[in-house]
Design a protein around this motif. Structure first.
Motif, PDB file in Angstrom:
ATOM      1  N   GLY A 148       0.803  -1.221   0.000  1.00  0.00           N
ATOM      2  CA  GLY A 148       0.000   0.000   0.000  1.00  0.00           C
ATOM      3  C   GLY A 148       0.832   1.265   0.000  1.00  0.00           C
ATOM      4  N   GLY A 149       2.126   1.166  -0.248  1.00  0.00           N
ATOM      5  CA  GLY A 149       2.999   2.336  -0.247  1.00  0.00           C
ATOM      6  C   GLY A 149       3.505   2.616   1.147  1.00  0.00           C
ATOM      7  N   LYS A 150       3.236   3.810   1.663  1.00  0.00           N
ATOM      8  CA  LYS A 150       3.673   4.176   3.003  1.00  0.00           C
ATOM      9  C   LYS A 150       2.825   3.505   4.079  1.00  0.00           C
ATOM     10  N   ASP A 151       1.603   3.166   3.717  1.00  0.00           N
ATOM     11  CA  ASP A 151       0.654   2.667   4.705  1.00  0.00           C
ATOM     12  C   ASP A 151       0.396   1.173   4.547  1.00  0.00           C
ATOM     13  N   PHE A 152       0.147   0.517   5.659  1.00  0.00           N
ATOM     14  CA  PHE A 152      -0.270  -0.875   5.708  1.00  0.00           C
ATOM     15  C   PHE A 152      -1.730  -0.908   5.257  1.00  0.00           C
ATOM     16  N   GLY A 153      -1.955  -1.337   3.996  1.00  0.00           N
ATOM     17  CA  GLY A 153      -3.268  -1.160   3.393  1.00  0.00           C
ATOM     18  C   GLY A 153      -3.984  -2.438   3.021  1.00  0.00           C
ATOM     19  N   PHE A 154      -4.937  -2.285   2.145  1.00  0.00           N
ATOM     20  CA  PHE A 154      -5.845  -3.368   1.748  1.00  0.00           C
ATOM     21  C   PHE A 154      -5.101  -4.628   1.326  1.00  0.00           C
ATOM     22  N   LEU A 155      -4.154  -4.496   0.402  1.00  0.00           N
ATOM     23  CA  LEU A 155      -3.450  -5.670  -0.112  1.00  0.00           C
ATOM     24  C   LEU A 155      -2.532  -6.281   0.942  1.00  0.00           C
ATOM     25  N   ASP A 156      -1.908  -5.455   1.747  1.00  0.00           N
ATOM     26  CA  ASP A 156      -1.075  -5.970   2.830  1.00  0.00           C
ATOM     27  C   ASP A 156      -1.906  -6.830   3.782  1.00  0.00           C
ATOM     28  N   ILE A 157      -3.083  -6.353   4.130  1.00  0.00           N
ATOM     29  CA  ILE A 157      -3.971  -7.102   5.020  1.00  0.00           C
ATOM     30  C   ILE A 157      -4.431  -8.386   4.361  1.00  0.00           C
ATOM     31  N   ALA A 158      -4.715  -8.332   3.063  1.00  0.00           N
ATOM     32  CA  ALA A 158      -5.166  -9.526   2.348  1.00  0.00           C
ATOM     33  C   ALA A 158      -4.095 -10.604   2.307  1.00  0.00           C
ATOM     34  N   LEU A 159      -2.824 -10.208   2.228  1.00  0.00           N
ATOM     35  CA  LEU A 159      -1.727 -11.170   2.054  1.00  0.00           C
ATOM     36  C   LEU A 159      -1.100 -11.641   3.363  1.00  0.00           C
ATOM     37  N   THR A 160      -1.072 -10.798   4.376  1.00  0.00           N
ATOM     38  CA  THR A 160      -0.349 -11.127   5.608  1.00  0.00           C
ATOM     39  C   THR A 160      -0.746 -12.466   6.237  1.00  0.00           C
ATOM     40  N   PRO A 161      -2.031 -12.850   6.278  1.00  0.00           N
ATOM     41  CA  PRO A 161      -2.375 -14.129   6.930  1.00  0.00           C
ATOM     42  C   PRO A 161      -1.720 -15.356   6.316  1.00  0.00           C
ATOM     43  N   TYR A 162      -1.279 -15.279   5.069  1.00  0.00           N
ATOM     44  CA  TYR A 162      -0.591 -16.424   4.475  1.00  0.00           C
ATOM     45  C   TYR A 162       0.750 -16.694   5.166  1.00  0.00           C
ATOM     46  N   VAL A 163       1.312 -15.652   5.803  1.00  0.00           N
ATOM     47  CA  VAL A 163       2.629 -15.794   6.424  1.00  0.00           C
ATOM     48  C   VAL A 163       2.615 -16.907   7.476  1.00  0.00           C
ATOM     49  N   SER A 164       1.537 -17.008   8.234  1.00  0.00           N
ATOM     50  CA  SER A 164       1.497 -18.018   9.292  1.00  0.00           C
ATOM     51  C   SER A 164       1.422 -19.436   8.743  1.00  0.00           C
ATOM     52  N   TRP A 165       1.158 -19.571   7.439  1.00  0.00           N
ATOM     53  CA  TRP A 165       1.074 -20.892   6.815  1.00  0.00           C
ATOM     54  C   TRP A 165       2.378 -21.336   6.155  1.00  0.00           C
ATOM     55  N   PHE A 166       3.341 -20.455   5.999  1.00  0.00           N
ATOM     56  CA  PHE A 166       4.557 -20.832   5.275  1.00  0.00           C
ATOM     57  C   PHE A 166       5.297 -21.980   5.968  1.00  0.00           C
ATOM     58  N   HIS A 167       5.323 -21.975   7.291  1.00  0.00           N
ATOM     59  CA  HIS A 167       5.981 -23.063   8.029  1.00  0.00           C
ATOM     60  C   HIS A 167       5.319 -24.407   7.717  1.00  0.00           C
ATOM     61  N   THR A 168       4.012 -24.395   7.575  1.00  0.00           N
ATOM     62  CA  THR A 168       3.274 -25.624   7.237  1.00  0.00           C
ATOM     63  C   THR A 168       3.628 -26.104   5.835  1.00  0.00           C
ATOM     64  N   PHE A 169       3.713 -25.185   4.886  1.00  0.00           N
ATOM     65  CA  PHE A 169       4.078 -25.570   3.521  1.00  0.00           C
ATOM     66  C   PHE A 169       5.493 -26.139   3.487  1.00  0.00           C
ATOM     67  N   GLU A 170       6.403 -25.499   4.224  1.00  0.00           N
ATOM     68  CA  GLU A 170       7.791 -25.989   4.260  1.00  0.00           C
ATOM     69  C   GLU A 170       7.882 -27.361   4.922  1.00  0.00           C
TER      70      GLU A 170
END
Length: 223
Positions: A148-170
């Protein structure tokens, strides 16, 4: 007085993005945890009779379903941001990409083995490369901190929850995602996102997500 309720599930990345958005906007809400997939509440079936899944945002008794639609509703109802049409369309495109291409390839890692799993890993890494390129473009080469540029915005919020799943994929794929070497902008973005209070409050631990991932794998794969 406004009444806001979210039907959710602890390890759902889709529900997490809704809760993070509400936290970011300072909206007071109540959560109802659903016992999925086999013991859905009467309220869930009433509020989302079409898909019968979380998340559901219930605002003053009226349901809004599907997480990206809910995110837009939250921004339209409680947000102060003014989006240019192109910026909104670009954010929608990459959020949709994540929910279709990235999610599909990632979960194939969890529910497959042998060559099918190897292909899923290659597909997921390619999709992460697309997101690395999108972040480079949208953050002006990495000079800005977020999609979202300078701000934590719509797309950042949409994508961030995937981070907690990366350990599971690995773990289920028995490999390591090379964030530092191949996706340095995403790597830095993840670290910034994980420092936000809304994210710390909402995202489940990687170990809790892994437990869910292993339960899913048992349904599909005999190792």
């Amino acid at each position: 007085m406004e009444q806001v309720k979210v039907l959710t599930s602890t390890t759902s990345p889709f529900a997490a993005r809704v809760l993070i958005a509400l936290e970011e906007k300072g909206v007071k809400y109540e959560c109802q945890e659903e016992d999925l997939p086999f013991n859905k509440s009467d309220l869930l079936l009433e509020m989302n009779p079409v898909y019968k899944k979380v998340p559901v945002l219930i605002h003053n008794g009226k349901p809004i379903c599907e997480s990206l639609i809910i995110l837009e509703y939250i921004y339209d109802t409680w947000g102060s941001e003014k989006f240019l049409p192109y910026d909104r369309a670009l954010a929608r495109f990459w959020a949709d990409f994540a929910d279709k291409k990235l999610l599909e390839s990632s979960f194939r890692i969890v529910i497959s083995k042998d060559e099918a799993q190897e292909q899923a890993k290659r597909d997921m890494l390619e999709n992460l490369q697309f997101l690395e390129g999108a972040l480079k473009d949208m953050s002006k080469g990495g000079s800005l901190p977020f999609f979202g540029g300078k701000d934590f915005g719509f797309l950042d919020i949409a994508l961030t929850p995937y981070v907690s799943w990366f350990h599971t994929f690995e773990t289920t794929g028995n490999f390591k995602i090379p964030f530092e070497t191949e996706y340095p902008l995403l790597d830095a973005w993840i670290k910034r996102c994980m420092e936000r209070e809304s994210v710390k409050k909402i995202l489940p631990s990687s170990d809790r997500v892994l437990q869910t991932g292993l339960e899913i794998r048992k349904r599909f794969v005999v190792d």
